[in-house]
Design a protein around this motif. Structure first.
Motif, PDB file in Angstrom:
ATOM      1  N   UNK A 168       4.111   7.943  12.402  1.00 53.91           N
ATOM      2  CA  UNK A 168       2.648   8.040  12.299  1.00 53.91           C
ATOM      3  C   UNK A 168       2.280   8.413  10.867  1.00 53.91           C
ATOM      4  N   UNK A 169       1.081   8.026  10.457  1.00 54.28           N
ATOM      5  CA  UNK A 169       0.497   8.511   9.210  1.00 54.28           C
ATOM      6  C   UNK A 169       1.205   8.142   7.924  1.00 54.28           C
ATOM      7  N   UNK A 170       0.809   8.834   6.845  1.00 55.23           N
ATOM      8  CA  UNK A 170       1.329   8.568   5.496  1.00 55.23           C
ATOM      9  C   UNK A 170       2.771   9.056   5.366  1.00 55.23           C
ATOM     10  N   UNK A 171       3.559   8.383   4.493  1.00 56.84           N
ATOM     11  CA  UNK A 171       4.939   8.843   4.283  1.00 56.84           C
ATOM     12  C   UNK A 171       4.971  10.283   3.746  1.00 56.84           C
ATOM     13  N   UNK A 172       5.993  11.049   4.192  1.00 57.21           N
ATOM     14  CA  UNK A 172       6.162  12.425   3.700  1.00 57.21           C
ATOM     15  C   UNK A 172       7.334  12.440   2.729  1.00 57.21           C
ATOM     16  N   UNK A 173       7.176  13.146   1.612  1.00 59.49           N
ATOM     17  CA  UNK A 173       8.239  13.213   0.602  1.00 59.49           C
ATOM     18  C   UNK A 173       9.169  14.386   0.856  1.00 59.49           C
ATOM     19  N   UNK A 174      10.357  14.104   1.369  1.00 62.97           N
ATOM     20  CA  UNK A 174      11.325  15.165   1.656  1.00 62.97           C
ATOM     21  C   UNK A 174      12.092  15.491   0.376  1.00 62.97           C
ATOM     22  N   UNK A 175      12.025  16.764  -0.052  1.00 60.70           N
ATOM     23  CA  UNK A 175      12.707  17.182  -1.287  1.00 60.70           C
ATOM     24  C   UNK A 175      14.106  17.707  -0.952  1.00 60.70           C
ATOM     25  N   UNK A 180       0.848  -1.216   0.000  1.00 58.05           N
ATOM     26  CA  UNK A 180       0.000   0.000   0.000  1.00 58.05           C
ATOM     27  C   UNK A 180       0.875   1.254   0.000  1.00 58.05           C
ATOM     28  N   UNK A 181       1.952   1.199   0.790  1.00 61.26           N
ATOM     29  CA  UNK A 181       2.872   2.341   0.820  1.00 61.26           C
ATOM     30  C   UNK A 181       3.622   2.477  -0.507  1.00 61.26           C
ATOM     31  N   UNK A 182       3.988   1.348  -1.120  1.00 57.12           N
ATOM     32  CA  UNK A 182       4.590   1.402  -2.471  1.00 57.12           C
ATOM     33  C   UNK A 182       3.643   2.167  -3.400  1.00 57.12           C
ATOM     34  N   UNK A 183       2.367   1.756  -3.364  1.00 56.06           N
ATOM     35  CA  UNK A 183       1.362   2.357  -4.250  1.00 56.06           C
ATOM     36  C   UNK A 183       1.267   3.860  -3.998  1.00 56.06           C
ATOM     37  N   UNK A 184       1.197   4.221  -2.724  1.00 56.64           N
ATOM     38  CA  UNK A 184       1.072   5.641  -2.366  1.00 56.64           C
ATOM     39  C   UNK A 184       2.270   6.446  -2.885  1.00 56.64           C
ATOM     40  N   UNK A 185       3.479   5.939  -2.636  1.00 58.78           N
ATOM     41  CA  UNK A 185       4.699   6.687  -3.008  1.00 58.78           C
ATOM     42  C   UNK A 185       4.856   6.769  -4.525  1.00 58.78           C
ATOM     43  N   UNK A 186       4.607   5.655  -5.224  1.00 54.94           N
ATOM     44  CA  UNK A 186       4.749   5.665  -6.693  1.00 54.94           C
ATOM     45  C   UNK A 186       3.744   6.631  -7.330  1.00 54.94           C
ATOM     46  N   UNK A 187       2.527   6.690  -6.766  1.00 53.86           N
ATOM     47  CA  UNK A 187       1.519   7.628  -7.289  1.00 53.86           C
ATOM     48  C   UNK A 187       1.829   9.067  -6.894  1.00 53.86           C
ATOM     49  N   UNK A 194      16.252  20.218  -7.596  1.00 54.18           N
ATOM     50  CA  UNK A 194      15.835  19.022  -6.858  1.00 54.18           C
ATOM     51  C   UNK A 194      16.603  17.800  -7.371  1.00 54.18           C
ATOM     52  N   UNK A 195      17.148  17.008  -6.447  1.00 51.76           N
ATOM     53  CA  UNK A 195      17.888  15.798  -6.830  1.00 51.76           C
ATOM     54  C   UNK A 195      17.108  14.526  -6.493  1.00 51.76           C
ATOM     55  N   UNK A 196      16.413  14.572  -5.357  1.00 51.07           N
ATOM     56  CA  UNK A 196      15.791  13.326  -4.883  1.00 51.07           C
ATOM     57  C   UNK A 196      14.608  13.651  -3.987  1.00 51.07           C
ATOM     58  N   UNK A 197      13.654  12.733  -3.958  1.00 54.14           N
ATOM     59  CA  UNK A 197      12.564  12.832  -2.972  1.00 54.14           C
ATOM     60  C   UNK A 197      12.665  11.588  -2.108  1.00 54.14           C
ATOM     61  N   UNK A 198      12.871  11.796  -0.822  1.00 56.73           N
ATOM     62  CA  UNK A 198      13.016  10.656   0.092  1.00 56.73           C
ATOM     63  C   UNK A 198      11.787  10.614   0.992  1.00 56.73           C
ATOM     64  N   UNK A 199      11.074   9.512   0.906  1.00 54.55           N
ATOM     65  CA  UNK A 199       9.853   9.375   1.701  1.00 54.55           C
ATOM     66  C   UNK A 199      10.208   8.814   3.073  1.00 54.55           C
ATOM     67  N   UNK A 200       9.930   9.606   4.105  1.00 54.99           N
ATOM     68  CA  UNK A 200      10.232   9.138   5.465  1.00 54.99           C
ATOM     69  C   UNK A 200       8.998   8.407   5.948  1.00 54.99           C
ATOM     70  N   UNK A 201       9.230   7.198   6.434  1.00 51.94           N
ATOM     71  CA  UNK A 201       8.097   6.355   6.804  1.00 51.94           C
ATOM     72  C   UNK A 201       7.371   6.970   7.989  1.00 51.94           C
ATOM     73  N   UNK A 202       8.117   7.705   8.823  1.00 47.01           N
ATOM     74  CA  UNK A 202       7.456   8.376   9.938  1.00 47.01           C
ATOM     75  C   UNK A 202       6.888   7.386  10.925  1.00 47.01           C
TER      76      UNK A 202
END
Length: 590
Positions: A185-192, A97-104, A175-183
């Motif tokens: 709590x809650x949905x992953x956040x995309x750190x730019x 589910x998290x793969x799906x969220x991040x890829x989208x 921008x070089x990369x977006x790193x999703x922190x699993x955190x």
């Protein structure tokens, strides 16, 4: 002379200054395969040419998901960045589910996976990710395109001038990369993070790491999808360090013996495990050997840097190093002079004992949002202090807010959270990033972290509790593998504890106690409960009466990333742990 302003400048800098035969080394079918600096750059250019032929535009997003660190990852990283596209690394162990969220959410158009298991998870959600054009794998997998197809597609060099043109258009602030922190709590956040965010952090951290440039060998096994290990990989390239990628956490001790690294990064949990393993071996010794072993350990636990304990202590330490600690070092390959630790607090006893054993662990501090290093210890020039995360690196400014929160400013601070202006505004105020950590800077300039602001809670009596302080103290017990302190709004603090099942079996054998065969039997054994109560009581002594853990319940599960208890960097997912053990919570508080 290559001036480093973008991430893909690192390999070219290495080529100019060191040009080593083993820039990146991965084990395939039992054989370590070396990639030279020249081959690394040639392959990265081949990938860039292929991506252009596949229609990749500047600002496109390409996802990389790899179970283990490997040469292909670094080649893809540079190949992607040179086109002006962005690399989106994804933790392999998160849910589909998290793969799906991040890829989208990221809008990734291509995805590169390492193996069957990751591919299986991507295939489960692929139909829900309309922007994803194709998936390629690093391993040979039936029915999946292989990354080597890009090496063939990019072989013809006729569009290299277009690659060079794309490279020249990439600015350091892009921008070089977006790193999703699993955190936790809650949905992953995309750190730019921009090229400059990470480059400035590498160059600011470089003076703190005592490498023999062009001569050192590193072992890399922490997830490269996390900014800590990734930044370190660029740092290794900057210093001409040969990077050997560990096969997996399970095989790491074998890999270390084969590779004999001079340096590696680690997280406290891993260092604890190494120490526990050594300690367990010590328990099996008999007679004089056992006496000497524990004499050396007790000496190590009192270690202070720079001869602060005086002549007599240093004389004994010299002997302990010769008789005992040299064997520890030999067990870790024999050359390990430095470990760098991040992601969570390192217990001071571990910092002391490994420094005494001449394998010092230099603890640092940072967050994904700070690219990541804010401060780090350095054994040279009195730059190491046990119980701190060291002094601030160059170009990074820290101020402590009135409530004790650490605020940070500098070229390493993220551009923001991807597609989330509201969250970005909350985190970045007047140019300062709010870390959410509580800390202080002492008179010598050492930063000390005392707690997570978000994790502190109040008892019903109005007393503040810092759960991390209690947890770190309790984890010094060999009987306690994991612990979460609870009690927000309750009359007293309590805890869920996952015992160290392996150690309990060893303890049972030593004392002739049948502890049980299953985890359920072990946690309900009155002798086990009594022994853990003893540990909690002893460790409680360090704390004020209102802070002491008054009750605990043992859990039969082994807390893990897969089980959802821990984030990929082994931090507690407090909300989820609470949900899992809500019955135990009610039992504790009636």
């Amino acid at each position: 002379m290559t001036e480093i302003t973008r991430l893909f400048d690192f390999p070219y800098f290495q080529l100019e200054h060191y040009n080593i035969p083993d820039a990146l080394v991965t084990k395939y079918n039992g054989v370590w395969v070396k990639t030279s600096t020249e081959e690394y750059i040639a392959k990265a250019n081949t990938i860039s040419r292929a991506l252009l032929r596949m229609g990749v535009q500047k600002e496109d997003k390409i996802a990389l998901i790899s179970t283990n660190n490997r040469t292909e990852w670094s080649i893809m990283d540079i190949g992607i960045l040179q086109t002006g596209a962005q690399n989106v690394p994804i933790y392999p162990t998160i849910s589909e589910d998290d793969y799906e969220y991040i890829l989208n959410h990221s809008g990734a158009i291509y995805c590169f996976v390492s193996d069957d298991e990751v591919l299986r998870k991507v295939n489960l959600i692929k139909q829900n990710v309309p922007n994803l054009k194709e998936v390629f794998s690093f391993n040979e997998i039936d029915g999946c395109k292989n990354w080597k197809e890009l090496l063939v597609l990019g072989e013809d060099q006729s569009n290299q001038d277009v690659v060079d043109d794309r490279k020249n258009q990439v600015k350091s602030e892009d921008l070089a990369t977006i790193i999703y922190t699993s955190g936790t709590t809650g949905k992953p956040k995309g750190v730019m993070l921009s090229h400059n965010n990470i480059v400035s952090n590498v160059l600011g951290s470089a003076p703190r790491i005592p490498f023999s440039a062009g001569k050192s060998r590193a072992m890399s096994f922490l997830p490269v999808c996390h900014i800590f290990e990734r930044m370190i990989l660029y740092l290794y390239q900057y210093y001409g360090v040969s990077v050997y990628f560990g096969e997996s956490i399970d095989k790491i001790s074998d890999n270390i013996k084969e590779v004999k690294p001079d340096v590696m990064t680690a997280v406290p949990r891993l260092i604890e495990k190494v120490y526990d393993k050594i300690y367990s071996k010590g328990l099996e010794l008999k007679g004089l050997k056992r006496i000497l072993f524990f004499w050396a350990i007790n000496l190590g636990l009192r270690y202070e840097p720079y001869g602060a304990n005086g002549f007599w202590y240093e004389t004994q330490l010299k002997l302990a190093r010769k008789l005992i600690f040299s064997k520890w070092k030999a067990g870790l390959g024999g050359n390990l002079d430095l470990m760098v630790s991040g992601s969570a607090a390192l217990q001071p006893r571990l910092a002391r004992v490994f420094a005494a054993a001449e394998m010092p662990v230099m603890e640092g501090y940072g967050l994904t949002e700070t690219s990541p290093v804010i401060a780090v210890n350095d054994i040279r020039n009195h730059g190491f202090k046990v119980g701190t995360v060291g002094k601030l690196i160059d170009n990074v400014e820290v101020k402590i807010a009135e409530d004790g929160e650490i605020l940070c400013k500098g070229p390493n601070i993220m551009l923001g959270y991807y597609k989330d202006e509201e969250l970005t505004k909350q985190a970045l105020v007047n140019g300062y990033f709010h870390t959410g950590d509580i800390g202080e800077i002492d008179s010598e300039g050492f930063l000390r972290i005392t707690d997570r602001k978000k994790e502190m809670f109040k008892t019903s009596g109005g007393k503040y509790i810092s759960p991390q302080l209690l947890e770190n103290a309790m984890k010094q017990s060999r009987f306690i593998e994991q612990i979460m302190v609870i009690g927000d709004g309750q009359k007293m603090p309590a805890a869920f504890i996952q015992p160290n099942f392996e150690y309990l079996k060893t303890w049972g054998k030593l004392h002739g106690i049948q502890v049980g065969t299953t985890n359920e039997e072990i946690i309900s054994n009155p002798k086990v409960i009594e022994r853990i109560q003893e540990e909690v009581d002893n460790l409680n002594e360090k704390f004020g009466n209102w802070e002491k853990i008054k009750r605990f319940e043992l859990t039969p599960d082994v807390w893990s990333i897969a089980g959802g208890h821990l984030t990929p960097t082994l931090k507690l997912k407090r909300k989820i742990v609470m949900e899992k053990y809500i019955d135990l919570f009610h039992k504790i508080y009636n």
